[in-house]
Scaffold this motif. Structure first.
Motif, PDB file in Angstrom:
ATOM      1  N   PHE A  88      -4.013   5.121  -0.465  1.00  0.00           N
ATOM      2  CA  PHE A  88      -3.131   5.430  -1.477  1.00  0.00           C
ATOM      3  C   PHE A  88      -1.865   4.689  -1.005  1.00  0.00           C
ATOM      4  CE2 PHE A  88       0.834   7.636  -3.215  1.00  0.00           C
ATOM      5  CZ  PHE A  88       0.560   7.633  -4.480  1.00  0.00           C
ATOM      6  N   PRO A 128       2.078   8.103 -15.490  1.00  0.00           N
ATOM      7  CA  PRO A 128       2.066   7.552 -14.068  1.00  0.00           C
ATOM      8  C   PRO A 128       0.653   6.931 -13.663  1.00  0.00           C
ATOM      9  CG  PRO A 128       1.419   9.995 -14.106  1.00  0.00           C
ATOM     10  CD  PRO A 128       1.826   9.339 -15.462  1.00  0.00           C
ATOM     11  N   LYS A 139       1.448   3.958  -3.308  1.00  0.00           N
ATOM     12  CA  LYS A 139       2.785   4.622  -4.171  1.00  0.00           C
ATOM     13  C   LYS A 139       2.259   4.877  -5.458  1.00  0.00           C
ATOM     14  CE  LYS A 139       5.885   1.683  -3.175  1.00  0.00           C
ATOM     15  NZ  LYS A 139       7.127   0.770  -3.196  1.00  0.00           N
ATOM     16  N   SER A 140       2.992   5.636  -6.122  1.00  0.00           N
ATOM     17  CA  SER A 140       2.809   5.885  -7.585  1.00  0.00           C
ATOM     18  C   SER A 140       3.847   5.265  -8.346  1.00  0.00           C
ATOM     19  CB  SER A 140       3.067   7.477  -7.775  1.00  0.00           C
ATOM     20  OG  SER A 140       2.769   7.659  -9.228  1.00  0.00           O
ATOM     21  N   SER A 172      -1.658   5.447  -9.941  1.00  0.00           N
ATOM     22  CA  SER A 172      -1.543   5.188  -8.642  1.00  0.00           C
ATOM     23  C   SER A 172      -1.678   3.865  -8.063  1.00  0.00           C
ATOM     24  CB  SER A 172      -2.900   6.104  -8.234  1.00  0.00           C
ATOM     25  OG  SER A 172      -2.831   7.407  -8.223  1.00  0.00           O
ATOM     26  N   ASP A 173      -1.361   3.805  -6.925  1.00  0.00           N
ATOM     27  CA  ASP A 173      -1.448   2.294  -6.625  1.00  0.00           C
ATOM     28  C   ASP A 173      -2.537   2.438  -5.316  1.00  0.00           C
ATOM     29  OD1 ASP A 173      -1.306  -0.667  -6.430  1.00  0.00           O
ATOM     30  OD2 ASP A 173       0.694  -0.710  -5.479  1.00  0.00           O
ATOM     31  N   ASN A 174      -3.789   2.074  -5.571  1.00  0.00           N
ATOM     32  CA  ASN A 174      -4.834   2.250  -4.531  1.00  0.00           C
ATOM     33  C   ASN A 174      -5.346   1.017  -4.022  1.00  0.00           C
ATOM     34  OD1 ASN A 174      -4.925   5.108  -5.387  1.00  0.00           O
ATOM     35  ND2 ASN A 174      -6.092   4.758  -6.821  1.00  0.00           N
ATOM     36  N   PRO A 202      -6.063   7.682 -10.987  1.00  0.00           N
ATOM     37  CA  PRO A 202      -5.432   8.768 -10.411  1.00  0.00           C
ATOM     38  C   PRO A 202      -6.156   8.739  -9.154  1.00  0.00           C
ATOM     39  CG  PRO A 202      -5.746   9.740 -12.631  1.00  0.00           C
ATOM     40  CD  PRO A 202      -6.621   8.339 -12.491  1.00  0.00           C
ATOM     41  N   HIS A 218      -5.693   1.494 -10.211  1.00  0.00           N
ATOM     42  CA  HIS A 218      -4.751   2.340 -10.969  1.00  0.00           C
ATOM     43  C   HIS A 218      -4.937   3.609 -11.518  1.00  0.00           C
ATOM     44  CE1 HIS A 218      -1.924  -0.891  -9.897  1.00  0.00           C
ATOM     45  NE2 HIS A 218      -2.372  -1.778 -10.732  1.00  0.00           N
ATOM     46  N   GLN A 261       5.196   4.152 -12.528  1.00  0.00           N
ATOM     47  CA  GLN A 261       5.405   4.695 -13.729  1.00  0.00           C
ATOM     48  C   GLN A 261       5.398   3.499 -14.764  1.00  0.00           C
ATOM     49  OE1 GLN A 261       6.091   7.471 -15.058  1.00  0.00           O
ATOM     50  NE2 GLN A 261       5.683   8.768 -13.393  1.00  0.00           N
TER      51      GLN A 261
END
Length: 347
Positions: free
Chosen positions: A74, A108, A76-77, A110-112, A318, A316, A79
């Motif tokens: 992970f 939101p 960061k998150s 996720s940036d995975n 969750p 992106h 929006q």
């Protein structure tokens, strides 16, 4: 239950230990220990160091894929406004978002990134945003270390495309290469576009900014001869193959990871919102280069992944961004990966 507050009265009513049966004595002792434990736990212990209650747990997740280990990292998150979702009436899109517990005007993401340990090498798929997108520095490197790996161990990095939230992690916050021994692989069409003089002169500030970011993050790797481009489908490592997933960008690429009959598809930005796009794959993002092509690619890929009972890894979705798809007659259900023990392996 009655509690006596008068110590003498309570003592007078209590039988002697010798008069208690063994079982009753054991039960009484156990109850006393429970009360003691409760009393001790009622107040947190004093400490010279404040408890950092706002710190999240390390953001990594591991799963087994044949002989490979896949680790989500992970970064960061972020929006995104719901208005970026197009391809259906706004009311219909909002209904899907409401069903997915996204009732607000933004959702939101996720940036995975995904690290593949093949037993012989480490292959990283995307690198997160780092300091180039969203607020603050990314946490990918911290989570890589927490997962038990060193940046120097990463041998190959495949970039699904060259947007800032997928390439920013190539540099550390101090501007030095984050992966000093890695060879970088990106699609030639994306690289040619974002490093072109056309983008440098664009009247769109966002395009000029991305041109600068691509040039900045690629520069040290290019100088070291470790930046490579490919076209179409390309095997980057045994069992790890770049495959075209057109629509989001000129050279948007997925990665097919296969080991011992199991397959995972890392799909980059083919998904931005699971609630909307799994239920209705025709919904696309406003920043897709070709929304119609992106929607067609998504529906075709979803059907193939669901039919093969393969895994899907989405940058992106969750965190941890890994699941399977079930085809419910053209609408798809996301079945998230479970946290399971891993087999002993060469990892």
């Amino acid at each position: 239950m009655v509690f006596h507050t008068n110590l003498n009265e309570a003592t007078a009513m209590k039988p002697s230990l010798s008069a208690l049966p063994i079982r009753a004595l054991a039960a009484a002792l156990f109850a006393g220990l429970q009360l003691l434990s409760f009393a001790q736990a009622a107040e947190p212990p004093a400490s010279s160091e404040p408890v950092q209650l706002r710190n999240q747990a390390p953001g990594f997740f591991r799963m087994q894929l044949g002989d490979f280990t896949v680790t989500t990292l992970f970064d960061k998150s972020l929006q995104l406004p719901t208005s970026v979702l197009q391809g259906a009436a706004p009311g219909q899109i909002q209904t899907l978002l409401d069903a997915g517990d996204n009732p607000l005007s933004a959702f939101p993401v996720s940036d995975n990134a995904f690290l593949i340990h093949t037993g012989r090498e480490l292959v990283l798929i995307d690198t997160g945003a780092g300091r180039f997108y969203g607020e603050g520095d990314g946490s990918l490197l911290d989570n890589l270390l927490a997962a038990g790996y060193q940046p120097e161990q990463v041998g190959k990095i495949i970039l699904t495309h060259l947007h800032a939230d997928h390439i920013g992690g190539l540099l550390r916050p101090d501007g030095q290469p984050a992966f000093p021994n890695a060879a970088i692989y990106s699609h030639s069409a994306d690289f040619a576009l974002w490093t072109s003089a056309e983008m440098a002169r664009s009247t769109d500030p966002a395009k000029r900014k991305l041109h600068d970011i691509v040039k900045t993050v690629s520069a040290p790797y290019r100088a070291a001869g470790r930046w490579h481009t490919f076209d179409g489908q390309a095997e980057i490592a045994p069992g790890v193959t770049a495959v075209p997933l057109p629509g989001h960008t000129a050279g948007h690429t997925g990665v097919k990871v296969s080991s011992h009959g199991e397959t995972l598809w890392a799909v980059g930005d083919m998904i931005h919102n699971l609630a909307a796009q799994s239920a209705q794959p025709e919904i696309y993002a406003s920043f897709d280069t070709d929304g119609g092509q992106a929607a067609a690619t998504r529906r075709q890929a979803f059907a193939r992944i669901a039919a093969g009972h393969d895994w899907i890894a989405a940058a992106h979705a969750p965190f941890p961004g890994i699941g399977r798809l079930r085809d419910d007659g053209g609408r798809f259900a996301w079945l998230p990966a479970e946290r399971l023990p891993l087999a002993e392996s060469p990892r």
